[in-house]
Design an enzyme around this catalytic site. Sequence first.
Site, mmCIF file in Angstrom:
data_model
loop_
_atom_site.group_PDB
_atom_site.id
_atom_site.type_symbol
_atom_site.label_atom_id
_atom_site.label_comp_id
_atom_site.label_asym_id
_atom_site.label_seq_id
_atom_site.Cartn_x
_atom_site.Cartn_y
_atom_site.Cartn_z
ATOM 1 C CG ASN A 243 51.378 38.737 26.648
ATOM 2 O OD1 ASN A 243 50.687 38.717 27.655
ATOM 3 N ND2 ASN A 243 52.564 38.161 26.585
ATOM 4 C CD GLU B 268 54.316 32.822 35.978
ATOM 5 O OE1 GLU B 268 55.177 32.704 35.096
ATOM 6 O OE2 GLU B 268 54.080 31.942 36.815
ATOM 7 C CB CYS C 45 56.410 35.591 28.430
ATOM 8 S SG CYS C 45 55.095 34.428 28.792
ATOM 9 C CD GLU D 281 50.213 32.598 36.772
ATOM 10 O OE1 GLU D 281 49.790 33.540 37.467
ATOM 11 O OE2 GLU D 281 50.358 32.678 35.542
HETATM 12 P P1 NAP Z 1 53.884 45.749 31.971
HETATM 13 O O1 NAP Z 1 54.120 47.056 31.392
HETATM 14 O O2 NAP Z 1 54.713 45.317 33.103
HETATM 15 O O3 NAP Z 1 52.336 45.719 32.355
HETATM 16 C C1 NAP Z 1 51.710 44.585 32.883
HETATM 17 C C2 NAP Z 1 50.559 45.010 33.787
HETATM 18 O O4 NAP Z 1 51.088 45.735 34.892
HETATM 19 C C3 NAP Z 1 49.563 45.955 33.121
HETATM 20 O O5 NAP Z 1 48.283 45.704 33.640
HETATM 21 C C4 NAP Z 1 50.053 47.324 33.550
HETATM 22 O O6 NAP Z 1 49.061 48.325 33.532
HETATM 23 C C5 NAP Z 1 50.458 47.000 34.974
HETATM 24 N N1 NAP Z 1 51.392 47.964 35.563
HETATM 25 C C6 NAP Z 1 52.245 48.802 34.930
HETATM 26 N N2 NAP Z 1 52.922 49.540 35.848
HETATM 27 C C7 NAP Z 1 52.489 49.136 37.072
HETATM 28 C C8 NAP Z 1 52.799 49.506 38.402
HETATM 29 N N3 NAP Z 1 53.715 50.423 38.685
HETATM 30 N N4 NAP Z 1 52.158 48.874 39.419
HETATM 31 C C9 NAP Z 1 51.246 47.933 39.171
HETATM 32 N N5 NAP Z 1 50.890 47.546 37.927
HETATM 33 C C10 NAP Z 1 51.521 48.127 36.888
HETATM 34 O O7 NAP Z 1 54.058 44.576 30.893
HETATM 35 P P2 NAP Z 1 53.382 44.446 29.451
HETATM 36 O O8 NAP Z 1 54.112 45.334 28.522
HETATM 37 O O9 NAP Z 1 51.918 44.576 29.555
HETATM 38 O O10 NAP Z 1 53.695 42.899 29.138
HETATM 39 C C11 NAP Z 1 54.848 42.493 28.509
HETATM 40 C C12 NAP Z 1 55.787 41.817 29.487
HETATM 41 O O11 NAP Z 1 55.118 40.797 30.210
HETATM 42 C C13 NAP Z 1 56.914 41.100 28.774
HETATM 43 O O12 NAP Z 1 58.120 41.318 29.445
HETATM 44 C C14 NAP Z 1 56.525 39.628 28.869
HETATM 45 O O13 NAP Z 1 57.582 38.720 28.773
HETATM 46 C C15 NAP Z 1 55.855 39.591 30.178
HETATM 47 N N6 NAP Z 1 54.975 38.419 30.242
HETATM 48 C C16 NAP Z 1 55.344 37.381 31.044
HETATM 49 C C17 NAP Z 1 54.561 36.252 31.104
HETATM 50 C C18 NAP Z 1 54.934 35.096 31.972
HETATM 51 O O14 NAP Z 1 54.127 34.170 32.103
HETATM 52 N N7 NAP Z 1 56.099 35.079 32.597
HETATM 53 C C19 NAP Z 1 53.404 36.186 30.352
HETATM 54 C C20 NAP Z 1 53.057 37.272 29.545
HETATM 55 C C21 NAP Z 1 53.854 38.385 29.518
HETATM 56 P P3 NAP Z 1 48.902 49.340 32.277
HETATM 57 O O15 NAP Z 1 48.561 48.479 31.112
HETATM 58 O O16 NAP Z 1 47.794 50.226 32.702
HETATM 59 O O17 NAP Z 1 50.223 50.019 32.132
#
Ligand code: NAP
Length: 484
Positions: free
Chosen positions: A154, A253, A287, A464
């Site tokens: 994102n 995060e 997020c 961060e």
């Molecule tokens: P995600 O599915 O958890 O993926 C995030 C990253 O983790 C991607 O690079 C993904 O790779 C990788 N990943 C997936 N499965 C993994 C595993 N088993 N081991 C290690 N890495 C793995 O999340 P998203 O859909 O991309 O992002 C949306 C979420 O992020 C939302 O819940 C949002 O709130 C949260 N977010 C939080 C913040 C914050 O600052 N707190 C900021 C932005 C987003 P692939 O793409 O190859 O699957």
Amino acid sequence: MIESPLLKHMSGYIGGKWVDADSGDTFAVMNPANGKELAQVPRMGEAETRRAIAAAKGALQMRPDREVCREWLEDIAQALIDEKTEVGRILCLEHGKPWKEAEGEAAYAAGFFSNCAKNIDALAPHKLDERPRDCKWTTHYRPIGVSGLITPWNFPIGMIAKKLAPALAAGCPVVIKPASETPLTMIALFTLIHERLELPEGMVNLVMGSASEIGGALCDSPDVPMLSFTGSTEVGINLIENTASQVKKLALELGGNAPFIVFEDADLDAAADNLIANKFRGSGQTCVCANRIYAHADVADAFVEKVVSRVKSMNVGDGMDEKTDMGPLINKAGFNKVRDHLKDALDHGAQLEAGKHPDDLDAEDGLFFPPTVISGVTHEMACTREETFGPLVPVVRFDRDEQAIEFGNKTEFGLAAYVFTKNKERAREVIANLRFGHVGLNTGTGPTPEAPFGGMKLSGIGREGGTEGLFEYVEAQTVPRSKN
Ligand code: NAP
């Protein structure tokens, strides 16, 4: 297919060299605005990640001094500022957010590098004024070591900047895994680093492809003492479980479910303007986007009217078109989740104030989801319990301050919250009782490089940005020295 001077290599990067997957396999990166393929990038896995970790381990021996690290940070910040338009174009094409917004994200990312450069002396050793135990005491901040950095789609450049800047400030080599939807912006960053900086080989490494293999190798390796991850709470918990036996340091995060609370004494126009800016950034896929809107019963109808009138003038379309205010959602799964939340709310009695009925929304027709406002929302509805991650504005009414606090905290997440009131006393009381790491008062603004940002409860561990963020990649080592 995408062409760019920043994408001469569609490759990973290990030990200072551009590399492909051992298998030669690739995967496609798509433009969510039109469903067309932008590029094929290497599908890497465990073996490549292990090599990247070994390269990073080699670079750890370099022990750069603070002045060297400061120069690296300043050079990356400058490179991002110089190339923000092109970085923004690549980001817009693979993510979908408007080009101007994407360019703004590149400048925001530069801010993390310059802020770490500015504050790097906070990592200098310091001596105690007192002499307990008849010793002189010095605290050093040692680099924690090779760090794995995993980022979501994102904010393809913003999220890596928050991690890479403090890691480099501390002198920690990194192995980076970008989200599979948006690896091109990361390749562009590596191109800038490769062309403009003389980093030790192995200081920065890029692997992309299988999340489970890359994540597994980072979790398993005893040579990676630190993992920083931004993404879903589900994967974050996985990482906690998979690294527990090694007691790895984690910075997480994770997800949010932000309340946006509008009291009866608030400036309703300002609150509506801030909600629009906050909620529809990145098509609602951030997020810190308001996920639940609580409006006092005395002003709820007037507030909804103001939000609806603003929503109706928004242009949804391809981010490359300069008239576009909001681009598409990232993929079909994301689109269907927003539609399901809308359907569930309407089925439970909410009213559609702006947007389309779910039966008229189909991801097969494109990933553009109209900005949608619903009123009469209750806590039975999924959109108040789960993170929608899309352009849905659900409005819930409340009557009393205590109820606003109770409703705001009615979530397992604790990332961002917003409070709109002119009453300072009320603001103090409400904010002190909200369990969120970031609480905007009369503003919907998200994080900034100068201030710490992070979650409470299931939204994560660590901070961060700000000086706090600088200390994530170091370990304090205390040295008492005897006079003898
Ligand atoms: P995600 O599915 O958890 O993926 C995030 C990253 O983790 C991607 O690079 C993904 O790779 C990788 N990943 C997936 N499965 C993994 C595993 N088993 N081991 C290690 N890495 C793995 O999340 P998203 O859909 O991309 O992002 C949306 C979420 O992020 C939302 O819940 C949002 O709130 C949260 N977010 C939080 C913040 C914050 O600052 N707190 C900021 C932005 C987003 P692939 O793409 O190859 O699957």
